[in-house]
Design a protein around this motif. Structure first.
Motif, PDB file in Angstrom:
ATOM      1  N   GLN A   1       0.831  -1.207   0.000  1.00 28.64           N
ATOM      2  CA  GLN A   1       0.000   0.000   0.000  1.00 28.64           C
ATOM      3  C   GLN A   1       0.864   1.256   0.000  1.00 28.64           C
ATOM      4  O   GLN A   1       0.535   2.242  -0.670  1.00 28.64           O
ATOM      5  N   ALA A   2       1.965   1.236   0.734  1.00 28.54           N
ATOM      6  CA  ALA A   2       2.878   2.390   0.741  1.00 28.54           C
ATOM      7  C   ALA A   2       3.498   2.594  -0.637  1.00 28.54           C
ATOM      8  O   ALA A   2       3.641   3.738  -1.094  1.00 28.54           O
ATOM      9  N   MET A   3       3.858   1.512  -1.311  1.00 24.89           N
ATOM     10  CA  MET A   3       4.409   1.625  -2.668  1.00 24.89           C
ATOM     11  C   MET A   3       3.376   2.203  -3.626  1.00 24.89           C
ATOM     12  O   MET A   3       3.697   3.068  -4.450  1.00 24.89           O
ATOM     13  N   LEU A   4       2.142   1.747  -3.518  1.00 23.14           N
ATOM     14  CA  LEU A   4       1.086   2.257  -4.391  1.00 23.14           C
ATOM     15  C   LEU A   4       0.808   3.729  -4.110  1.00 23.14           C
ATOM     16  O   LEU A   4       0.597   4.518  -5.036  1.00 23.14           O
ATOM     17  N   ALA A   5       0.817   4.118  -2.836  1.00 28.26           N
ATOM     18  CA  ALA A   5       0.608   5.527  -2.486  1.00 28.26           C
ATOM     19  C   ALA A   5       1.741   6.395  -3.040  1.00 28.26           C
ATOM     20  O   ALA A   5       1.503   7.507  -3.538  1.00 28.26           O
ATOM     21  N   THR A   6       2.962   5.884  -2.988  1.00 23.93           N
ATOM     22  CA  THR A   6       4.101   6.611  -3.548  1.00 23.93           C
ATOM     23  C   THR A   6       3.951   6.768  -5.062  1.00 23.93           C
ATOM     24  O   THR A   6       4.247   7.826  -5.622  1.00 23.93           O
TER      25      THR A   6
ATOM     26  N   PHE B   1      12.638  13.555 -14.423  1.00 25.94           N
ATOM     27  CA  PHE B   1      11.372  13.194 -15.036  1.00 25.94           C
ATOM     28  C   PHE B   1      11.455  11.804 -15.664  1.00 25.94           C
ATOM     29  O   PHE B   1      10.534  11.003 -15.556  1.00 25.94           O
ATOM     30  N   LEU B   2      12.579  11.505 -16.303  1.00 29.76           N
ATOM     31  CA  LEU B   2      12.758  10.190 -16.919  1.00 29.76           C
ATOM     32  C   LEU B   2      12.804   9.080 -15.869  1.00 29.76           C
ATOM     33  O   LEU B   2      12.285   7.989 -16.084  1.00 29.76           O
ATOM     34  N   GLN B   3      13.410   9.354 -14.711  1.00 28.50           N
ATOM     35  CA  GLN B   3      13.432   8.371 -13.633  1.00 28.50           C
ATOM     36  C   GLN B   3      12.034   8.133 -13.084  1.00 28.50           C
ATOM     37  O   GLN B   3      11.662   6.994 -12.786  1.00 28.50           O
ATOM     38  N   LEU B   4      11.258   9.203 -12.935  1.00 35.23           N
ATOM     39  CA  LEU B   4       9.877   9.045 -12.478  1.00 35.23           C
ATOM     40  C   LEU B   4       9.071   8.207 -13.461  1.00 35.23           C
ATOM     41  O   LEU B   4       8.274   7.367 -13.065  1.00 35.23           O
ATOM     42  N   GLN B   5       9.276   8.430 -14.755  1.00 38.25           N
ATOM     43  CA  GLN B   5       8.550   7.660 -15.753  1.00 38.25           C
ATOM     44  C   GLN B   5       8.920   6.176 -15.700  1.00 38.25           C
ATOM     45  O   GLN B   5       8.064   5.317 -15.850  1.00 38.25           O
ATOM     46  N   GLY B   6      10.200   5.888 -15.491  1.00 40.99           N
ATOM     47  CA  GLY B   6      10.616   4.486 -15.342  1.00 40.99           C
ATOM     48  C   GLY B   6       9.971   3.842 -14.131  1.00 40.99           C
ATOM     49  O   GLY B   6       9.516   2.691 -14.183  1.00 40.99           O
TER      50      GLY B   6
ATOM     51  N   PHE C   1       7.059   0.672 -14.016  1.00 40.18           N
ATOM     52  CA  PHE C   1       7.069  -0.419 -13.045  1.00 40.18           C
ATOM     53  C   PHE C   1       5.775  -0.411 -12.235  1.00 40.18           C
ATOM     54  O   PHE C   1       5.196  -1.461 -11.940  1.00 40.18           O
ATOM     55  N   GLY C   2       5.298   0.776 -11.874  1.00 36.54           N
ATOM     56  CA  GLY C   2       4.087   0.910 -11.074  1.00 36.54           C
ATOM     57  C   GLY C   2       2.850   0.392 -11.770  1.00 36.54           C
ATOM     58  O   GLY C   2       1.959  -0.168 -11.123  1.00 36.54           O
ATOM     59  N   ILE C   3       2.784   0.562 -13.077  1.00 35.10           N
ATOM     60  CA  ILE C   3       1.637   0.036 -13.820  1.00 35.10           C
ATOM     61  C   ILE C   3       1.615  -1.487 -13.728  1.00 35.10           C
ATOM     62  O   ILE C   3       0.581  -2.092 -13.457  1.00 35.10           O
ATOM     63  N   GLY C   4       2.771  -2.115 -13.922  1.00 35.71           N
ATOM     64  CA  GLY C   4       2.847  -3.575 -13.811  1.00 35.71           C
ATOM     65  C   GLY C   4       2.519  -4.069 -12.414  1.00 35.71           C
ATOM     66  O   GLY C   4       1.775  -5.045 -12.243  1.00 35.71           O
ATOM     67  N   LEU C   5       3.057  -3.384 -11.400  1.00 32.93           N
ATOM     68  CA  LEU C   5       2.759  -3.775 -10.020  1.00 32.93           C
ATOM     69  C   LEU C   5       1.284  -3.599  -9.709  1.00 32.93           C
ATOM     70  O   LEU C   5       0.676  -4.458  -9.055  1.00 32.93           O
ATOM     71  N   SER C   6       0.691  -2.532 -10.183  1.00 34.26           N
ATOM     72  CA  SER C   6      -0.729  -2.282  -9.925  1.00 34.26           C
ATOM     73  C   SER C   6      -1.608  -3.356 -10.552  1.00 34.26           C
ATOM     74  O   SER C   6      -2.569  -3.813  -9.938  1.00 34.26           O
ATOM     75  N   VAL C   7      -1.260  -3.754 -11.760  1.00 29.35           N
ATOM     76  CA  VAL C   7      -2.021  -4.822 -12.418  1.00 29.35           C
ATOM     77  C   VAL C   7      -1.864  -6.133 -11.638  1.00 29.35           C
ATOM     78  O   VAL C   7      -2.840  -6.862 -11.423  1.00 29.35           O
ATOM     79  N   ALA C   8      -0.650  -6.427 -11.181  1.00 33.96           N
ATOM     80  CA  ALA C   8      -0.423  -7.648 -10.396  1.00 33.96           C
ATOM     81  C   ALA C   8      -1.210  -7.615  -9.083  1.00 33.96           C
ATOM     82  O   ALA C   8      -1.809  -8.623  -8.681  1.00 33.96           O
ATOM     83  N   VAL C   9      -1.231  -6.468  -8.417  1.00 34.01           N
ATOM     84  CA  VAL C   9      -1.981  -6.333  -7.163  1.00 34.01           C
ATOM     85  C   VAL C   9      -3.476  -6.493  -7.418  1.00 34.01           C
ATOM     86  O   VAL C   9      -4.179  -7.148  -6.648  1.00 34.01           O
TER      87      VAL C   9
ATOM     88  N   CYS D   1      -0.592   5.229 -14.765  1.00 31.56           N
ATOM     89  CA  CYS D   1      -0.098   4.811 -13.451  1.00 31.56           C
ATOM     90  C   CYS D   1      -0.979   5.372 -12.339  1.00 31.56           C
ATOM     91  O   CYS D   1      -1.254   4.682 -11.357  1.00 31.56           O
ATOM     92  N   LEU D   2      -1.433   6.603 -12.481  1.00 28.69           N
ATOM     93  CA  LEU D   2      -2.307   7.214 -11.482  1.00 28.69           C
ATOM     94  C   LEU D   2      -3.605   6.423 -11.348  1.00 28.69           C
ATOM     95  O   LEU D   2      -4.021   6.083 -10.234  1.00 28.69           O
ATOM     96  N   GLY D   3      -4.229   6.107 -12.463  1.00 21.56           N
ATOM     97  CA  GLY D   3      -5.476   5.341 -12.422  1.00 21.56           C
ATOM     98  C   GLY D   3      -5.277   3.928 -11.895  1.00 21.56           C
ATOM     99  O   GLY D   3      -6.010   3.466 -11.013  1.00 21.56           O
ATOM    100  N   ALA D   4      -4.267   3.246 -12.411  1.00 24.94           N
ATOM    101  CA  ALA D   4      -4.032   1.854 -12.008  1.00 24.94           C
ATOM    102  C   ALA D   4      -3.626   1.760 -10.542  1.00 24.94           C
ATOM    103  O   ALA D   4      -4.111   0.884  -9.812  1.00 24.94           O
TER     104      ALA D   4
END
Length: 159
Positions: A15-20, A43-48, A52-60, A128-131
């Motif tokens: 949950q902390a990772m998703l909130a971040t 900005f490029l690091q945030l996008q990377g 990753f966050g999109i994949g993690l969100s789908v897995a969760v 990523c925001l939506g997922a």
């Protein structure tokens, strides 16, 4: 440590990772709509991180749906998940997803009005925001149900 305690800690970490990811998506959206450069290394690091966050969100989300539908059909599982989601959390998630939808619509309007093609990377923060927000509320419901708590009452929302 018992297995229940370890799993509860894992739920909190996820949950902390998703909130971040939600917060970094908001920062990226602000950066993009204020006309910030996409070549900025931060900005490029945030996008990377958001890819990753999109994949993690789908897995969760898949884990959450499997958790709730393990004894029945998927629709039954979604109903059980709904009962473990508090209304106070659903409202901000709805607002965040409306923000993401407005961002996507603004990209479509920009593309049609200026005939410029927007790069796909511009959509990463919004996706990523939506997922992440949807995955966060589902993970909250999983942790609530896993701990054996009683479902939240949503009598005003029932038909």
């Amino acid at each position: 440590m018992t297995e229940n305690k370890q799993l509860s800690i894992l739920f909190i970490v996820v949950q902390a990772m998703l909130a971040t990811m939600i917060l970094t998506s908001l920062v990226s959206v602000m950066h993009a709509f204020m006309g910030g450069s996409q070549l900025n290394p931060d900005f490029l690091q945030l996008q990377g991180y958001q890819v990753f966050g999109i994949g993690l969100s789908v897995a969760v989300l898949v884990y959450s749906l499997l958790f709730f539908s393990r004894n029945g059909a998927l629709t039954t599982g979604i109903g059980v998940a709904w009962r473990h989601m508090p209304g106070w959390l659903l409202f901000p998630v709805l607002l965040l997803n409306m923000l993401a939808l407005m961002g996507e619509l603004s990209y479509l309007l920009l593309k049609d009005a200026t005939e410029l093609m927007t790069e796909w990377i511009n959509h990463v923060a919004l996706i990523c925001l939506g997922a992440s927000s949807i995955a966060f509320v589902f993970m909250f419901a999983v942790s609530h149900a896993y701990e054996g708590r009683t479902p939240y009452s949503k009598d005003r929302w029932s038909a």
